[in-house]
Scaffold this active site. Structure first.
Site, PDB file in Angstrom:
ATOM      1  N   GLY A  47       0.881  -1.026  -0.397  1.00  0.00           N
ATOM      2  CA  GLY A  47      -0.147  -0.574  -0.053  1.00  0.00           C
ATOM      3  C   GLY A  47       1.026   1.237  -0.053  1.00  0.00           C
ATOM      4  O   GLY A  47       1.355   2.373   0.790  1.00  0.00           O
ATOM      5  N   TYR A 234     -17.742   4.750  13.052  1.00  0.00           N
ATOM      6  CA  TYR A 234     -16.165   4.189  12.829  1.00  0.00           C
ATOM      7  C   TYR A 234     -15.878   3.122  13.377  1.00  0.00           C
ATOM      8  O   TYR A 234     -16.269   1.716  13.570  1.00  0.00           O
ATOM      9  CB  TYR A 234     -15.662   5.742  12.994  1.00  0.00           C
ATOM     10  CG  TYR A 234     -13.551   4.751  12.186  1.00  0.00           C
ATOM     11  CD1 TYR A 234     -13.702   5.193  10.913  1.00  0.00           C
ATOM     12  CD2 TYR A 234     -12.972   3.772  12.790  1.00  0.00           C
ATOM     13  CE1 TYR A 234     -13.317   4.604  10.620  1.00  0.00           C
ATOM     14  CE2 TYR A 234     -12.007   3.378  12.444  1.00  0.00           C
ATOM     15  CZ  TYR A 234     -11.853   3.584  11.244  1.00  0.00           C
ATOM     16  OH  TYR A 234     -10.959   3.710  10.255  1.00  0.00           O
TER      17      TYR A 234
HETATM   18  P1  NAD Z   1      -4.926   5.051   1.142  1.00  0.00           P
HETATM   19  O1  NAD Z   1      -6.213   5.076  -0.122  1.00  0.00           O
HETATM   20  O2  NAD Z   1      -4.372   6.959   0.544  1.00  0.00           O
HETATM   21  O3  NAD Z   1      -3.513   3.749   0.700  1.00  0.00           O
HETATM   22  C1  NAD Z   1      -3.972   2.523   0.409  1.00  0.00           C
HETATM   23  C2  NAD Z   1      -2.600   2.486  -0.647  1.00  0.00           C
HETATM   24  O4  NAD Z   1      -3.655   0.877  -0.631  1.00  0.00           O
HETATM   25  C3  NAD Z   1      -2.481   2.588  -1.699  1.00  0.00           C
HETATM   26  O5  NAD Z   1      -1.510   2.852  -2.236  1.00  0.00           O
HETATM   27  C4  NAD Z   1      -3.750   1.298  -2.752  1.00  0.00           C
HETATM   28  O6  NAD Z   1      -2.560   1.256  -4.271  1.00  0.00           O
HETATM   29  C5  NAD Z   1      -3.045   0.311  -2.196  1.00  0.00           C
HETATM   30  N1  NAD Z   1      -3.987  -0.822  -2.530  1.00  0.00           N
HETATM   31  C6  NAD Z   1      -5.114  -0.324  -2.739  1.00  0.00           C
HETATM   32  N2  NAD Z   1      -5.844  -1.769  -2.499  1.00  0.00           N
HETATM   33  C7  NAD Z   1      -4.771  -2.393  -2.929  1.00  0.00           C
HETATM   34  C8  NAD Z   1      -4.443  -3.394  -3.906  1.00  0.00           C
HETATM   35  N3  NAD Z   1      -6.113  -4.618  -3.748  1.00  0.00           N
HETATM   36  N4  NAD Z   1      -3.881  -4.657  -4.074  1.00  0.00           N
HETATM   37  C9  NAD Z   1      -3.020  -3.522  -4.002  1.00  0.00           C
HETATM   38  N5  NAD Z   1      -2.630  -2.304  -3.422  1.00  0.00           N
HETATM   39  C10 NAD Z   1      -3.752  -1.835  -3.068  1.00  0.00           C
HETATM   40  O7  NAD Z   1      -5.352   4.913   2.440  1.00  0.00           O
HETATM   41  P2  NAD Z   1      -4.428   5.532   3.512  1.00  0.00           P
HETATM   42  O8  NAD Z   1      -5.589   6.760   4.313  1.00  0.00           O
HETATM   43  O9  NAD Z   1      -3.125   5.532   3.501  1.00  0.00           O
HETATM   44  O10 NAD Z   1      -5.032   3.979   4.851  1.00  0.00           O
HETATM   45  C11 NAD Z   1      -3.747   2.874   4.532  1.00  0.00           C
HETATM   46  C12 NAD Z   1      -4.190   3.049   5.999  1.00  0.00           C
HETATM   47  O11 NAD Z   1      -4.226   3.572   6.805  1.00  0.00           O
HETATM   48  C13 NAD Z   1      -5.604   2.116   6.292  1.00  0.00           C
HETATM   49  O12 NAD Z   1      -5.680   0.607   7.682  1.00  0.00           O
HETATM   50  C14 NAD Z   1      -6.520   2.641   7.057  1.00  0.00           C
HETATM   51  O13 NAD Z   1      -7.624   2.177   7.597  1.00  0.00           O
HETATM   52  C15 NAD Z   1      -5.365   4.031   8.114  1.00  0.00           C
HETATM   53  N6  NAD Z   1      -5.780   5.124   9.058  1.00  0.00           N
HETATM   54  C16 NAD Z   1      -6.300   5.800   7.773  1.00  0.00           C
HETATM   55  C17 NAD Z   1      -6.735   6.605   9.154  1.00  0.00           C
HETATM   56  C18 NAD Z   1      -7.192   8.261   7.536  1.00  0.00           C
HETATM   57  O14 NAD Z   1      -7.540   9.233   8.966  1.00  0.00           O
HETATM   58  N7  NAD Z   1      -6.924   7.886   6.659  1.00  0.00           N
HETATM   59  C19 NAD Z   1      -6.016   7.459   9.806  1.00  0.00           C
HETATM   60  C20 NAD Z   1      -5.527   5.895  10.593  1.00  0.00           C
HETATM   61  C21 NAD Z   1      -5.764   4.974   9.865  1.00  0.00           C
HETATM   62 NA    NA Z   2      -1.265   4.369   2.180  1.00  0.00          NA
END
Ligand code: NAD
Ligand code: NA
Length: 396
Positions: A47, A234
């Site tokens: 990711g 959430y």
């Molecule tokens: P994001 O959408 O920016 O990043 C998601 C990543 O996953 C990208 O690199 C995408 O290409 C990849 N991805 C998605 N589906 C895929 C697949 N099938 N195969 C390969 N790669 C795939 O999301 P984010 O907000 O950075 O979230 C990342 C983690 O952080 C998640 O677990 C999220 O719950 C957690 N998180 C997010 C927040 C927030 O407020 N955004 C807060 C705390 C935790």
């Molecule tokens: Na990410």
């Protein structure tokens, strides 16, 4: 070509190559400005192309000089369509990393599949031998289960009853009331299948079976908790069940890594504007109030500030990693500060379409949202023709 943001609902259909590249450069500069971290040397980020995963890759590379392999699912540009932002981000990261003499390679495909795991395993074997840090940062609405081939879809629903609260359309600034119907048992199971810990464990099992995890290796996945205000949709909703499962999986993985003295953690991160979080009802209103309060208190952070602090002040201090009573790393500590939450809760009561411009940070929200797609970045001249980026260096 002149590229402008083109919105459809909560998504932006276009992305700006130079804007995305500038975003990556700004993150690199930030990490460099904070100094070296005695951190990981060989890192796999699952990711890795946007959000927290991209920040994790940049921090490893530029904080600790790490070799990085990034796995992600992004779209290349095609006839009449720009690439997805993560494509441009990765193209820029790879280019910068190689110019700086850092090893960086990338794999674009479905991380949930056996095929992409095998491909990653072959690449680690061929190039790195082993990895000492695995970051798991997937956010996806769907997962095709590799064994059953069932396509699971995650939902963002409350459990047990209808949830009604305020929300904002961050494009128009209109505050309204929204009601979300409760999840079925099937919704819960599907969301856990997509965003829970099973795939993380599968990755670690596959890597360990091939002896690709170095002695003392660490793996980290990201979670979120947030305030009572958003709990029904959430943390106590379908996505919360998935996060409970992810957090429980950290203990299972930690047990399996005991023989190599490996560690598995969940890090609870701050609420930030990402493609994933913009789609969750209620959350954008919470974030716009939170941003206002945290900026006023001088404690606002973006993904790169969060992850730089995670590496420098939690994971790689040379001392034991501090965790909460449930074994989780807390990098959401400033968001969850009592005084900050008290202020946000008070503003929440006051928030209407009329008051929000004064009490919330919608401009900050919108600007962060657009910058995810490479728009509204200070250093970029949007009147200038852009070059399409058809290739990512180091894409395997
Ligand atoms: P994001 O959408 O920016 O990043 C998601 C990543 O996953 C990208 O690199 C995408 O290409 C990849 N991805 C998605 N589906 C895929 C697949 N099938 N195969 C390969 N790669 C795939 O999301 P984010 O907000 O950075 O979230 C990342 C983690 O952080 C998640 O677990 C999220 O719950 C957690 N998180 C997010 C927040 C927030 O407020 N955004 C807060 C705390 C935790
Ligand atoms: Na990410």
């Amino acid at each position: 070509m002149i590229i402008e943001p083109r919105m459809r609902g909560f998504i932006c259909l276009t992305a700006h190559p130079e804007g995305c590249a500038q975003n990556v450069k700004n993150q690199i500069e930030y990490v460099k400005s904070k100094g070296a971290i005695n951190g990981p040397k060989k890192v796999l980020v699952i990711g890795a192309s946007t959000g927290f995963g991209l920040a994790s890759r940049i921090t490893a590379a530029y904080g600790s000089g790490a070799s990085t392999i990034g796995v992600f699912f992004e779209k290349a540009p095609s006839e009449g369509k720009t690439a997805s932002p993560g494509w441009y981000n990765t193209a820029a990261f790879e280019k910068e990393a190689h110019a700086a003499g850092l090893y960086a390679k990338s794999i674009n495909g479905d991380a949930f599949s056996k095929e992409i795991k095998d491909k990653t395993i072959e690449l680690i074997k061929a190039d790195l031998g082993q990895v000492d840090l695995v970051i798991y940062s997937l956010a996806s609405p769907v997962r095709k289960h590799p064994d059953t081939e069932v396509l699971h879809r995650s939902t963002l629903k409350p459990i047990g009853g209808t949830y009604t609260n305020k929300t904002v359309d961050f494009h128009t600034g209109k505050v309204s009331e929204i009601s979300i119907e409760p999840a079925t048992e099937e919704d819960i199971a599907n969301t856990v299948a997509v965003m829970g810990g099973e795939d993380w464990a599968m990755w670690i099992d596959a890597l360990k079976a091939e002896n690709l995890l170095a002695e003392g290796a660490t793996t980290v996945a990201y979670s979120y908790i947030g305030p009572a205000l958003t709990e029904p949709v959430y943390r106590k909703g379908t996505i919360g069940r998935a996060k409970d499962d992810l957090e429980a999986t950290a203990f299972k993985i930690a047990d399996k890594l005991k023989d190599i003295e490996g560690k598995a953690y969940v890090s609870v991160n701050k609420a930030l504007v990402t493609q994933a979080s913009s789609a969750i009802p209620v959350i954008p209103l919470y974030i716009s109030l939170l941003y206002k309060v945290m900026k006023a208190e001088g404690v606002h952070e973006g993904t790169i500030e969060q992850i730089q602090r995670l590496y420098a002040n939690r994971l790689y201090t040379g001392n034991a990693v501090p965790v909460d009573e449930k074994g989780r790393i807390r990098i959401d500590d400033w968001e969850m500060r009592e005084d900050i939450q008290a202020k946000v809760a008070k503003l929440w009561e006051e928030a209407t379409t009329e008051t929000l411009p004064a009490i919330g940070d919608l401009p900050g929200y919108r600007s962060d949202f657009l910058s995810l797609f490479g728009f509204e970045i200070d250093q970029v001249d949007y009147q200038k023709d852009t070059q399409e980026v058809v290739e990512i260096e180091g894409l395997v």
